[in-house]
Every structure is written in structure tokens, then in C-alpha cells.
Design an enzyme around this catalytic site. Structure first.
Site, PDB file in Angstrom:
ATOM      1  N   GLY A 148       3.678   2.513   6.985  1.00  0.00           N
ATOM      2  CA  GLY A 148       4.259   2.601   5.642  1.00  0.00           C
ATOM      3  C   GLY A 148       3.256   2.831   4.532  1.00  0.00           C
ATOM      4  O   GLY A 148       3.573   3.462   3.536  1.00  0.00           O
ATOM      5  N   GLU A 149       2.055   2.309   4.658  1.00  0.00           N
ATOM      6  CA  GLU A 149       1.110   2.417   3.547  1.00  0.00           C
ATOM      7  C   GLU A 149       0.277   3.689   3.640  1.00  0.00           C
ATOM      8  O   GLU A 149      -0.028   4.317   2.646  1.00  0.00           O
ATOM      9  CB  GLU A 149       0.180   1.208   3.526  1.00  0.00           C
ATOM     10  CG  GLU A 149       0.945  -0.084   3.464  1.00  0.00           C
ATOM     11  CD  GLU A 149       0.539  -0.971   2.307  1.00  0.00           C
ATOM     12  OE1 GLU A 149      -0.227  -0.545   1.439  1.00  0.00           O
ATOM     13  OE2 GLU A 149       1.020  -2.100   2.279  1.00  0.00           O
ATOM     14  N   MET A 150      -0.119   4.017   4.871  1.00  0.00           N
ATOM     15  CA  MET A 150      -1.041   5.156   4.974  1.00  0.00           C
ATOM     16  C   MET A 150      -0.379   6.470   4.577  1.00  0.00           C
ATOM     17  O   MET A 150      -1.055   7.442   4.246  1.00  0.00           O
ATOM     18  CB  MET A 150      -1.613   5.254   6.392  1.00  0.00           C
ATOM     19  CG  MET A 150      -0.757   5.884   7.423  1.00  0.00           C
ATOM     20  SD  MET A 150      -0.815   7.655   7.374  1.00  0.00           S
ATOM     21  CE  MET A 150      -2.537   7.916   7.222  1.00  0.00           C
TER      22      MET A 150
END
Ligand code: FES
Ligand code: FES
Length: 886
Positions: free
Chosen positions: A844-846
């Protein structure tokens, strides 16, 4: 006043209303139909309140009830229920178009109005039909697919049963709709503001209009006499420390003597209604004594600068030193130098920062339980913070459904004031701020100012990297986690033998910064990736090949000296190669003229699993054969409910509906860290597997098939699983050597765009993302995260910047609409993680880490100018082009 008769979801209702009453209040307050949400300050900007009035999609926040006499109204609750959903609701669940779900009821209703008049809309017609409805999570791709699927259902071309995965399809690598999808689509999932507590007081909070000032005096005498007012809460009324301590106790629940940024909270008025509280707030008089304003890090570090707190403004000065970068640069064949700046930004979840606080066992006096209901993604960490700040021990935290957060709910926002008010007034409290106030109170993505040097030898091998980073932390520290993450990941995907980086984290009078999607990594990645392109250009090497040939390899070390075991970056970037070659050929035909095409790539490696961190999950075999999972795994939209249920169904060989989830309550779960940093699948999934394996082993050892069988053999039915990330030494304060994340997720993105050289406008033609996803548990959830992140990354590159005092709503924020959405393609390179559950991890963050540099690189490719100061607005692009001509 006027009597009005409405038919709502088939039932007839009569109301006596004044001229100002809007439909949204009738639905939510009078009828408890909370499916219609509010995600803007009733400005008609969000569409979350959309209902159908006489066949047309209408914003319920704007529709005056007096003008609706005789109207037929349908709300999302009138379409279907989770047990018997409407085809449109099914389509949204089956396409993965629902993440946090806050926008979903409005989207569903706008879709219904569209399909009622056009059962076969094309993409442009869908975009027109849903143009008033905002979504922050999805990038709109799956929403368009949901409308297309719904239209096929309605035309009878297919059915939900044809599309829905079956248990026989398995549970790993299969897109079963997430358990929360239909409740969200049908408006039965309750978000914080949907929770009504009898007798609750409503709060209005006075926030500082000044960026830096002493509070000379506060006069609340008039306000306290006003109708419905229960009283005023000030800092002096708070029994605990009054400070919310994540890392250092510098952020007050309410300010007592000084304000440090525009939006600092000063006091709260509690009243029987929100309107009464807001009216009384107007009567409060505060006298300020202005102090010098530190507008940026440089000003805060200047000789003689006023201190924001009772300590120097430089909070952290952390180098990362590997080898001898200066000497290596002197001996390099090519060196580039540039300054990169990334702005402060709001993460823009649709749901406001609401909290409800209430008492259980009120009759127990000082032993009564204070229950805080809010949007936390780290309930076990936030609970002790609140206990200490508010001075009340007997407290629990319950997480409601959460309308997006993108990192910001690593911090406490409205919970402190709501809890303090509940203690002070001994009443239940609802603190439901609007959008403008949520923008004021929330943490922001921190602004980075980076001076970069990057060198390579004559063969195109990186030699050295220097980066002098100033992090504008704003008024409060919260934590240094984002700066730490930036330092632990600053060499990106590459092997850089010599590094000399210095990061200084500085207090200023800007809005306070904290975690935001990617947490420091998007900023440093932007600088490194753009420098990679600049250096490739100087060396005359294709930027794609330059990245590939400089990939880190297993056995080599990152900037922090951490030697990696796995590094599948080459596989990921090679997956992009055919798209890159095709895009370059296509763009070559548009190198002249007013509108020019460009192609850019960006990369990034996002760390998962901080050294030594632990996750804990309990599982229990229930008497009815179901498995209950107890895990503090918040799910603000990523799909953690899918991950937990699908892993359990797979490992225990049971249907999904035999898995029960208990994830939102401090009384039912154990501390396991935040739902942040893409760590939940890796860490909590690992702990879940550990617990399930213990349960299976116990059952196999005695041949038990049921809970009763286990108990009869004297075995427990409940098992606690743990996952501990590898230990690593703390970061050396002098060299920055030591830690790294346990696993890295690699991403490469390819951006194709057009630049209008006269207006400076950029049109994104396509973004293609490749990611080493590990074993994919639910492909729809995985690609949904990637698509939403790409959309957010484009916003970071081109539009978004939070300016205190100016950014007040979705228009001034430049929120992306469905009309801004663009084609996206995702490539999942399944390279199982060494230590992930079944080889899985989160992404989700990358997903937004590579986007901004890819966009800026594509702009350079199109028009020959670098925009190193984000966002790349049309004004900046036009100015850069004009400078090029001079
Ligand atoms: S609340 Fe109605 S449009 Fe935003
Ligand atoms: S799913 Fe649309 S805002 Fe979250």
C-alpha cells in the site's frame, strides 16, 4: 416553518422544518439513515451525500427540505441490504471498487441515477455521471469497472453468481469480495459520525488563527451563558499531562499559554447541539501577543531564531555515512548536483477526524470505563497516550469503520479533546469536525528540502551519493519515524558504495508533520530518481538501463550498511521494459508542436518490518466450528479483513463465512503495532499463521475436529501467534549505520504524458506499475492499492500542496475527480518473500513512491525542463519553459 411530506425508501414521512433544514440532516438525524455521508463542508464538493430525489442524483447536503414536499427519495439503504443487495451494490463489491468505503454509498446512488437513464454508458458517460463524487482510495479505475459491471448485470448479460468467485477457486490468489464490502455498499457499516449516543454533548473547538503567538487572555463569559451550552473545556481542566506523546510530549491536547501553528486547539465549547456549540464559539474572545513566525527550516535554524518549544529548533541531526563519498565524487567520471523540494501536503481522507466518547458503568464513579470511538490505526498505542494525557486510567479504544487515513492516523487527532470533554463534563461527547477543521488539525506530509550530488564512473556504475536534507517538521514532532524511514531507504533500489547524507529535523511554525503514505520515502526517492535520470543523461546512457545496471544485489549493502538477502528489483524493472520501449516509440511522433509527449520511469524500494518489531494474533476454535481471529489489525481500506479471512480459510480449509474477525477493540486484542508501513500482511499475517499452525497441530495430535474435542482432551481452543521481525542494531547516531527493514518491496512505474507548452497543463496518458508483490492473496485488493497510490502520486507530482490558511476545502486542495483519472496498468511480479506469510507482503505505501519522479522525468522528456520543486503546476512549467527560451 413548513410541513413537508416525503416518500423515503417507499415509506411516507412528515416533517415540520424551517427554511434552512437540509435533507441530509433529516435522513441522518431524524431517520437514522446514515448511509449518506458528509465529506465536505456542505459545499457540494464531495458527493458522499448523494441520494436520488424524483429520479435524479442530488446532494442531500444542499437540498432544502422545504422545497421537497411530495418528493420520492431513495437512499442507499433503500436499494438493498448486505443479505439482499442491489445489483449495483454487488457490482461495487465484486470489482473491488470499495476500499475505505466512505465514498461508496454516494457512488452507488450516482450510479443508480446514471443507469436508470442510460443502461449502457461508455467511459466518458460514466465519468460525466460520477463527476460530482470524490474517491481518494481507488484512483477511480475500479469504480468505472463497477459501473460497467453493474450495467451488464442490469442488461441481463451476466449475473453476480457468474462473476463471484467460488470456494472451489481457492482462497489464495483469488479476489473474493472483502467481508466489509457489502456493509459499506449498503450503508450499514458505521463510521464514527454515524454513532449516536443518547444525551451526548456536541463540541466546537476554537483553533488558532495565528501561526505563532502567546495567549494573553481568554474570555468565555458570554459563550458560557448561551443557549444549550454545558460549558467550556480549557487546558487547565485536563487532569493528565495534557500532552499527546508518541515520541516526545510536545503536542498539547489544548494549548495553555502559546499557539505554534494555524489550527492549534485552544478550547472546546460543549453544548446540546453542534449549532449551539458553534454559535457559542463565536462569542469567545482571545487576545494574542504575536511572536516571530518561522516559515521554513532555514529560518528556524538561523542565528538568534526564536524557539518554537523550550529547546532548540533543531530536533534531530542524523548523518548516514558509508565509505568516503566526497573522495568518490572527486574521482567520478560524471557528477550531477541539484536541489529538490517536496511540499507539505494533506493526505485527504474523505472522512473527517471524528471521535465519539461515552461512559460504560457510569454509576461506578471514578471506576467508570471511558470508551473512545475513533479512527485510530494503532489502538493499543493510542490508548496509553490518551490515559496519560487525560489522567483517566479506565479507558478503552474502539475503532469504528475508518474513511481512509493514508498514514495520518498513526497520530491522535480529535480523540484527546473528545475524551477530555467526556471526563470534564461527565457526559458522552460527539466531536465531529468538518473538512476545514480536519485539515487544520491533522498532520501533514513533511516538506523536504534536499541538496543532492550523485556520481558515477565512466562505465555508468554509481560511485557516491550525497544529500543534505532539511525536514520541516512544523510545530510538533510527533515522531521522527518518517525521517528515519527516509534515511533507511535513501539509496533506493541501487548499490551505492559511498554515501554521505545528513538529515536535520527542524521545528517551525508550519502545520505539524508526521506519517503520510510512504512516510519520508516518496520525498527522498523523488530526489534520487530524478538525479538518476540527470546522471544517465550526462553519461549518455538510457535511464532504464542505467537503473538496471546499478541494481543492488543480494549480499550487497544499503546506505545503512545492512546487507540484503533478497533483492528482486531486476525482475521488476525488466517487467516494465516492453512497455517502456513501446511508449518511447509512440512518444517519438510527438516531439514537436504545442502538445508534446514524454515518457519517464521511477523506481523505489519500500521497507516492511522494522527491526525487532512484534505482532500478536490470537485464534480460537469456536464451539460451532467457526474460527475467531483476534487481531489489532485496523483496516482503513487496505483489505486487511480479506487477508486475515482468506489466509485462515486457506490454512484451515473452511469457507470464508466460517471465519469471524475481532479487530477493532483494545479489550479484545493485543498490541501489535500500527496498520502502517505496509506491515500488516507481513507481520500480522505471519502471527496469524503461527497461531493457526499451533491450533492445527493440537487438533492433529489428538485427532480432534471440534472445539469440544480439544477441550475433552484437555487442550485449549485458543492459541496466540507471534511474528517478530529480525533484530538489528539501532541507527548509529554518528554514522547512521545499522538498521534496515526486514523486507523490501520493489516498484517501478512508467508514466506517459502530454504537456501543453502554451498552458503548462499536463495530461497523464497512462501509468504502468510493476511491483514485486510476493504471493498475492487477493489480486483485486493488491491492484486497488496500486491504482489508488498511482493517483495519489500523480497528485503529489502535479497538484497537491497544503498551504496553511489557504487550503480549506476540496477545491482549494485540488482533489482529483473521476475526470482527472487516467488509464493504469499493473504488473504483479510474484516473487515470494523469504519470511512473509505464504510468501506474501503488503504494497500500500510503496505504490506512490516511484510516481512523482516518473511524472517529472516524463515532463523533462517531453519539454526538456526539470521541475525539481513539487508540485509541477502549470505556472512552474510555463516559467521553466520561458527561462529555457531566454
Ligand atoms: S457533503 Fe454533500 S457534497 Fe459534500
Ligand atoms: S473507497 Fe472511495 S474514498 Fe475510500
Amino acid at each position: 416553518m413548513k410541513r413537508v411530506r416525503l416518500t423515503i425508501n417507499g415509506g411516507i414521512h412528515e416533517f415540520v422544518v424551517d427554511a434552512e433544514k437540509v435533507l441530509l440532516d433529516i435522513l441522518r438525524d431524524n431517520l437514522g439513515l446514515t448511509g449518506a455521508k458528509q465529506a465536505c463542508d456542505r459545499k457540494g464538493q464531495c458527493g458522499a451525500c448523494t441520494v436520488i430525489v424524483n429520479g435524479r442524483a442530488v446532494h442531500a447536503c444542499l437540498a432544502k427540505v422545504v422545497s421537497l414536499d411530495g418528493a420520492r427519495i431513495i437512499t442507499v439503504e433503500g436499494l438493498g441490504t448486505p443479505e439482499n443487495p442491489h445489483l449495483i451494490q454487488e457490482a461495487f463489491a465484486l470489482t473491488g471498487a470499495i476500499q475505505c468505503g466512505f465514498c461508496t454509498p454516494g457512488m452507488v446512488m450516482a450510479t443508480k441515477a446514471l443507469l436508470d437513464t442510460n443502461s449502457d454508458p461508455d467511459v466518458e458517460e460514466i465519468k460525466r455521471g460520477l463527476r460530482h463524487n470524490l474517491c481518494r482510495c481507488t484512483g477511480y479505475k475500479k469504480i468505472i469497472e463497477a459501473v460497467q459491471l453493474a450495467s451488464r448485470f442490469i442488461r441481463g448479460e451476466t449475473t453476480p453468481d457468474d462473476v463471484r468467485p467460488r470456494p472451489a477457486d481457492g482462497f489464495i490468489g483469488v479476489s473474493h469480495p472483502r467481508p466489509s464490502a457489502l456493509p459499506k455498499a449498503c450503508g450499514t457499516a458505521h463510521f464514527t459520525a454515524d454513532i449516536r449516543i443518547p444525551g451526548a454533548l456536541e463540541l466546537a473547538v476554537l483553533r488558532s488563527p495565528m501561526p505563532h503567538a502567546r495567549i494573553v487572555s481568554i474570555d468565555t463569559s458570554q459563550a458560557e451563558k448561551m443557549l444549550g451550552v454545558a460549558g467550556v473545556l480549557r487546558a487547565a481542566d485536563i487532569k493528565g499531562t495534557n500532552f499527546l506523546k508518541l515520541q516526545v510530549p510536545d503536542r498539547p491536547v489544548l494549548c495553555s499559554d502559546k499557539v505554534r501553528y494555524i489550527g492549534d486547539p485552544i478550547l472546546a465549547v460543549a453544548a446540546e447541539t453542534k449549532a449551539q456549540a458553534e454559535a457559542a464559539l463565536e462569542a469567545v474572545k482571545v487576545v494574542f501577543d504575536p511572536l516571530p513566525v518561522l516559515e521554513n527550516s532555514e529560518a528556524a535554524l538561523a542565528e538568534g531564531a526564536v524557539w518554537v518549544h523550550n529547546r532548540p529548533n533543531l530536533f534531530l541531526d542524523q548523518p548516514v555515512i558509508k565509505g568516503d563519498a566526497e573522495a568518490a565524487l572527486r574521482n567520478s567520471a560524471a557528477v550531477v548536483e541539484a536541489r529538490f523540494r517536496t511540499p507539505r501536503n494533506y493526505m485527504a481522507p474523505l472522512e473527517s477526524e471524528a471521535t465519539v466518547a461515552y461512559w460504560e458503568d457510569e454509576d461506578k464513579g471514578e471506576d467508570a470505563l471511558l470508551v473512545i470511538v475513533g479512527r485510530s490505526i494503532n489502538i493499543h498505542n493510542h490508548l496509553p497516550m490518551l490515559q496519560e494525557a487525560l489522567g483517566w486510567e479506565n479507558m478503552s479504544y474502539v475503532e469504528a469503520y475508518c474513511g481512509g487515513q493514508f498514514g495520518i492516523k498513526i497520530d491522535i487527532m480529535s480523540e484527546g479533546i473528545a475524551g477530555a470533554a467526556a471526563i470534564h463534563f461527565k457526559r458522552p461527547i460527539r466531536y465531529i469536525p468538518g473538512l476545514a477543521e480536519s485539515m487544520l488539525m491533522t498532520s501533514k506530509r513533511q516538506a523536504f528540502d534536499m541538496q543532492v550530488k550523485l556520481g558515477a564512473d565512466s562505465r555508468g556504475k554509481l560511485t557516491a551519493y550525497c544529500n543534505n536534507i532539511l525536514v520541516d517538521k512544523g510545530a510538533y514532532l510527533s515522531s521522527t519515524a518518517s525521517a528515519g524511514r527516509a534515511l533507511m531507504t535513501l539509496s533506493g533500489s541501487y548499490h551505492i558504495p559511498n554515501v554521505n547524507v545528513r538529515a536535520r529535523v527542524v521545528y517551525t511554525n508550519n502545520p505539524w508533520g508526521s506519517a503520510a503514505r510512504g512516510a519520508g520515502q516518496p520525498q527522498v526517492s523523488f530526489a534520487l530518481e530524478c538525479a538518476m535520470d540527470m546522471l544517465a543523461d550526462k553519461l549518455g546512457i538510457d535511464p532504464f538501463e542505467f537503473r538496471l545496471q546499478n541494481s543492488l544485489q543480494p549480499g550487497q549493502s544499503k546506505a545503512t550498511g545492512w546487507v540484503v538477502e533478497e533483492w528482486p528489483f531486476p525482475e521488476v524493472i525488466k517487467a516494465i521494459r516492453p512497455h517502456y520501449e513501446r511508449a518511447r516509440k509512440e512518444a517519438a511522433a510527438y516531439r514537436k508542436g504545442r502538445v508534446r509527449r514524454g515518457v519517464g520511469i521511477g523506481a523505489g524500494a519500500h521497507g516492511v518490518g522494522r527491526p525487532g518489531e512484534v505482532a500478536v494474533v490470537a485464534v480460537e476454535l469456536d464451539p460451532d466450528g467457526c474460527i475467531s481471529i483476534y487481531a489489532a489489525a485496523a483496516d482503513p481500506g487496505e483489505g486487511n479483513d480479506s487477508m486475515l479471512t482468506q489466509l485462515t480459510a486457506h490454512l484451515m480449509n473452511i469457507p470464508l463465512d466460517r471465519v469471524r474477525l475481532y479487530t477493532r477493540d483494545t479489550n479484545l486484542t493485543a498490541a501489535s503495532g500500527p496498520a502502517a508501513g505496509s506491515r500488516i500482511t507481513y507481520m500480522m499475517g505471519g502471527a496469524l499463521m503461527d497461531a493457526l499452525e499451533q491450533l492445527k497441530k493440537a487438533m492433529q495430535e489428538i485427532g480432534a475436529k471440534t472445539a469440544q474435542g480439544l477441550l475433552a482432551a484437555g487442550r485449549p481452543t485458543r492459541y496466540i501467534g507471534r511474528k517478530k521481525a529480525q533484530d538489528a542494531p539501532a541507527m548509529d547516531p554518528k554514522t547512521g549505520q545499522g538498521p534496515a527493514f526486514v523486507s523490501d518491496i520493489h516498484g517501478v512505474q512508467l508514466v506517459e504524458l502530454e504537456v501543453d507548452t502554451e498552458t503548462g497543463e499536463v495530461k497523464i496518458l497512462k501509468v504502468t506499475a510493476a511491483v514485486d508483490a510476493g504471493t498475492v492473496i487477493n489480486p483485486q485488493n493488491m491492484t486497488g492499492q496500486l491504482e489508488g497510490g498511482m493517483d495519489m502520486g500523480v497528485g503529489m507530482a502535479l497538484r497537491e500542496e497544503y498551504v496553511a490558511g489557504q487550503t480549506k476545502d476540496w477545491v482549494t486542495f485540488k482533489f482529483p475527480t473521476i475526470r482527472d483519472s487516467f488509464p493504469m496498468e499493473t504488473i504483479l511480479v510474484q516473487t515470494p518473500r523469504f519470511r512473509g506469510p505464504l510468501g506474501a507482503t503488503g504494497v500500500g505505501e510503496m505504490t506512490l513512491v516511484p510516481t512523482a519522479p516518473a511524472v517529472i522525468s516524463a515532463i523533462k522528456d517531453a519539454i526538456g525542463v526539470w521541475i525539481c520543486d513539487l508540485p509541477a503546476t502549470p505556472q512552474k512549467i510555463k516559467a521553466a519553459l520561458a527561462a529555457l527560451k531566454r
